[in-house]
Design an enzyme around this catalytic site. Structure first.
Site, PDB file in Angstrom:
ATOM      1  N   LYS A 179      -0.180  -4.614  10.121  1.00 44.15           N
ATOM      2  CA  LYS A 179       1.020  -4.210   9.376  1.00 44.15           C
ATOM      3  C   LYS A 179       1.933  -3.359  10.259  1.00 44.15           C
ATOM      4  O   LYS A 179       1.464  -2.505  11.004  1.00 44.15           O
ATOM      5  CB  LYS A 179       0.621  -3.411   8.136  1.00 44.15           C
TER       6      LYS A 179
ATOM      7  N   ASP B  16       7.338  -7.080   3.671  1.00 45.97           N
ATOM      8  CA  ASP B  16       7.912  -6.141   2.700  1.00 45.97           C
ATOM      9  C   ASP B  16       9.112  -5.445   3.326  1.00 45.97           C
ATOM     10  O   ASP B  16       9.310  -5.466   4.534  1.00 45.97           O
ATOM     11  CB  ASP B  16       6.876  -5.156   2.146  1.00 45.97           C
TER      12      ASP B  16
ATOM     13  N   PRO C 263       0.820  -1.219   0.000  1.00 45.53           N
ATOM     14  CA  PRO C 263       0.000   0.000   0.000  1.00 45.53           C
ATOM     15  C   PRO C 263       0.850   1.265   0.000  1.00 45.53           C
ATOM     16  O   PRO C 263       1.759   1.414   0.817  1.00 45.53           O
ATOM     17  CB  PRO C 263      -0.816  -0.125   1.291  1.00 45.53           C
TER      18      PRO C 263
ATOM     19  N   HIS D  42       7.743  -0.078   7.149  1.00 40.59           N
ATOM     20  CA  HIS D  42       7.210   1.010   6.322  1.00 40.59           C
ATOM     21  C   HIS D  42       8.258   1.513   5.324  1.00 40.59           C
ATOM     22  O   HIS D  42       8.336   2.707   5.024  1.00 40.59           O
ATOM     23  CB  HIS D  42       6.730   2.168   7.208  1.00 40.59           C
TER      24      HIS D  42
ATOM     25  N   ARG E 269       8.217   0.838  -3.714  1.00 39.31           N
ATOM     26  CA  ARG E 269       8.768   1.849  -4.616  1.00 39.31           C
ATOM     27  C   ARG E 269       8.944   1.360  -6.060  1.00 39.31           C
ATOM     28  O   ARG E 269       8.638   2.120  -6.990  1.00 39.31           O
ATOM     29  CB  ARG E 269      10.096   2.370  -4.064  1.00 39.31           C
TER      30      ARG E 269
END
EC number: 1.1.3.-
Length: 368
Positions: A239, A294, A92, A263, A318
Site C-alpha cells: 500500500k 483509494d 484501513p 494515504h 473518511r
C-alpha cells in the site's frame, strides 16, 4: 438463569439518510469532538493532495454506450477469491473508536451487512480477534505498519492468519506521520486503545495511543515482502504505491497485490491525486496482480472511473468514518448502500451490465 444483560458491543445504532458522501463531513463534525474531527478530516501541510484526490476525478471522463441491452446491472465481483456484493473496501483507518464506541466492530459489521471487503489497521482500537469475531467469516484483510520488533510482527501476522485474513496489506508510505496542522492547533494526541499492541504486551486494555508511529520501522525495503510472505503464508499487498517503478519492483520482489494510494493526502503533500497515477501504474502492473485503489472517492462514478483505469477494488476511508460516527454500524452500511446505488445508476447509464464491462469501459483523461 440468564446472566445480567451485557453492554451492546455496537453501542448506539441508527439509520442515516445519505444524500451524498461529501455532505457527511459537515454532519459528522457536529457529533465528533473538535480534536477527533480534526484528526479524521485533515490532510497534511496545505491539504493540496487531499483535495486533489477528489478534484482530479473531474479530469476523467466516461464514454457511455447506448443500446447495449443493459438491465439491472450486477456490480458483484470477486477479489482474491472472495465474493463481494460490490467492489468496495473499507480502507484501513486507525483507532475507529474516535468516531464511535464500537470502533472496528461497527465497521466490520457494517461492511459484512453491505457485502463489501473490510480491512483493519495495525493501530486499531479493537483487537484482530475481536474484529474477526464480528466479521464471522466475511472477507477481511489486515493492514500492517511494519513494527521495529520482529516478534511483535510475528504476533500480528499469527493473529491475522488465525482470524482468516485474505491478505496482509503492508503500508509503505507512512514510516512517519505527515505534518497535520489541525492536530497541532488542537493540541491533539490520539486517544484510546492500541488494542493489538496491548494484546501483545499485556493482554489488557488501558494503553494510550500517543506516538502512533513510535513502534513502526522507518527503513523499509523490498526484502520485507518475501520475509512477511514466507512467515505468514499469506499474500502481501503493498500500500502507498504512487510510482510505476515501485509497482514493478514490488511485484518482482513477490508482492501479490498493489495498492495505489497516497494515504488520503495525509502524508506527503504536493503529490498528485491518486487517480492521476493509476493509469500508469496499471499499465506497469499489466494484470500480473490485482490492484486496490483509494483516494478521494465520493461518488459511484468515481468508483467506475477507478475500475476503468485499472483498479480491481476501491477503498473508501473518511466517508465510512463519518457514517460510523453518525449511525454506528448501520451508518457504515447506509454509506455503502448509497454508494452501491450510485454505482448501479452509473453502470446503467454507461451501458455496463457487469464489472467486466466496467473494466472495459473507455474513458478519456488529461493525464493518461
Amino acid at each position: 438463569m440468564v446472566d445480567a444483560v451485557k453492554a451492546d458491543p455496537f453501542g448506539k445504532v441508527n439509520a442515516i439518510d445519505v444524500l451524498d458522501l461529501a455532505s457527511l463531513e459537515a454532519r459528522a463534525e457536529k457529533v465528533l469532538g473538535r480534536g477527533e474531527f480534526g484528526y479524521i478530516s485533515e490532510g497534511s501541510d496545505d491539504g493540496y493532495t487531499m483535495h486533489r484526490n477528489t478534484t482530479a476525478f473531474q479530469d476523467v471522463h466516461m464514454l457511455p454506450r447506448v443500446l447495449q441491452g443493459v438491465e439491472n446491472p450486477d456490480q458483484s465481483t470477486t477479489f482474491m477469491g472472495a465474493k463481494l456484493a460490490s467492489p468496495l473496501l473499507t480502507a484501513p483507518i486507525a483507532s475507529n473508536t474516535l468516531a464511535h464506541p464500537s470502533g472496528e466492530l461497527g465497521l466490520a459489521k457494517g461492511a459484512k451487512e453491505a457485502g463489501i471487503m473490510m480491512s483493519q489497521s495495525t493501530f486499531a482500537s479493537k483487537t484482530i480477534a475481536e474484529t474477526a469475531a464480528v466479521s464471522d467469516g466475511a472477507p477481511y484483510m489486515f493492514q500492517l505498519y511494519m513494527p521495529k520488533d520482529w516478534e511483535y510482527c510475528q504476533y500480528l501476522l499469527d493473529e491475522a492468519k488465525q482470524a482468516g485474513a485474505l491478505a496482509i496489506i503492508l503500508t509503505a508510505d507512512s514510516t512517519l506521520g505527515g505534518y497535520r496542522e489541525k492536530d497541532v492547533m488542537n493540541h491533539y494526541h490520539l486517544k484510546g486503545r492500541l488494542a493489538n499492541l496491548e494484546g501483545y504486551n499485556t493482554g489488557q486494555s488501558g494503553v494510550g495511543a500517543g506516538g502512533l508511529f513510535k513502534e513502526s520501522m522507518q527503513k523499509l525495503d523490498l526484502g520485507l515482502i518475501s520475509k512477511l510472505a514466507s512467515y505468514s503464508g499469506l499474500p502481501i499487498i503493498i500500500k502507498g504505491i504512487q510510482h510505476p517503478a515501485d509497482a514493478v519492483a514490488a511485484i518482482t520482489a513477490g508482492a501479490a497485490g498493489i495498492y495505489v494510494s497516497n494515504h488520503g493526502g495525509r502524508q506527503l503533500d504536493g503529490a498528485p491525486g491518486a487517480i492521476e497515477q493509476l493509469p500508469a501504474i496499471a499499465a506497469a502492473v499489466d494484470h500480473r496482480v490485482p490492484i486496490i485503489f483509494d483516494g478521494g472517492v465520493q461518488r459511484g462514478t468515481h468508483v467506475l472511473k477507478a475500475l476503468a483505469l485499472g483498479a480491481d477494488l476501491v477503498g473508501i476511508g473518511r466517508p465510512f468514518s463519518y457514517g460510523l460516527a453518525l449511525g454506528g454500524w448501520q451508518g457504515v452500511k447506509d454509506v455503502a448502500d448509497h454508494l452501491k446505488m450510485e454505482i448501479n445508476i452509473a453502470m446503467q447509464l454507461t451501458g455496463c451490465q457487469t464489472m467486466a464491462d466496467v473494466k472495459q469501459m473507455k474513458v478519456k483523461t488529461t493525464f493518461a
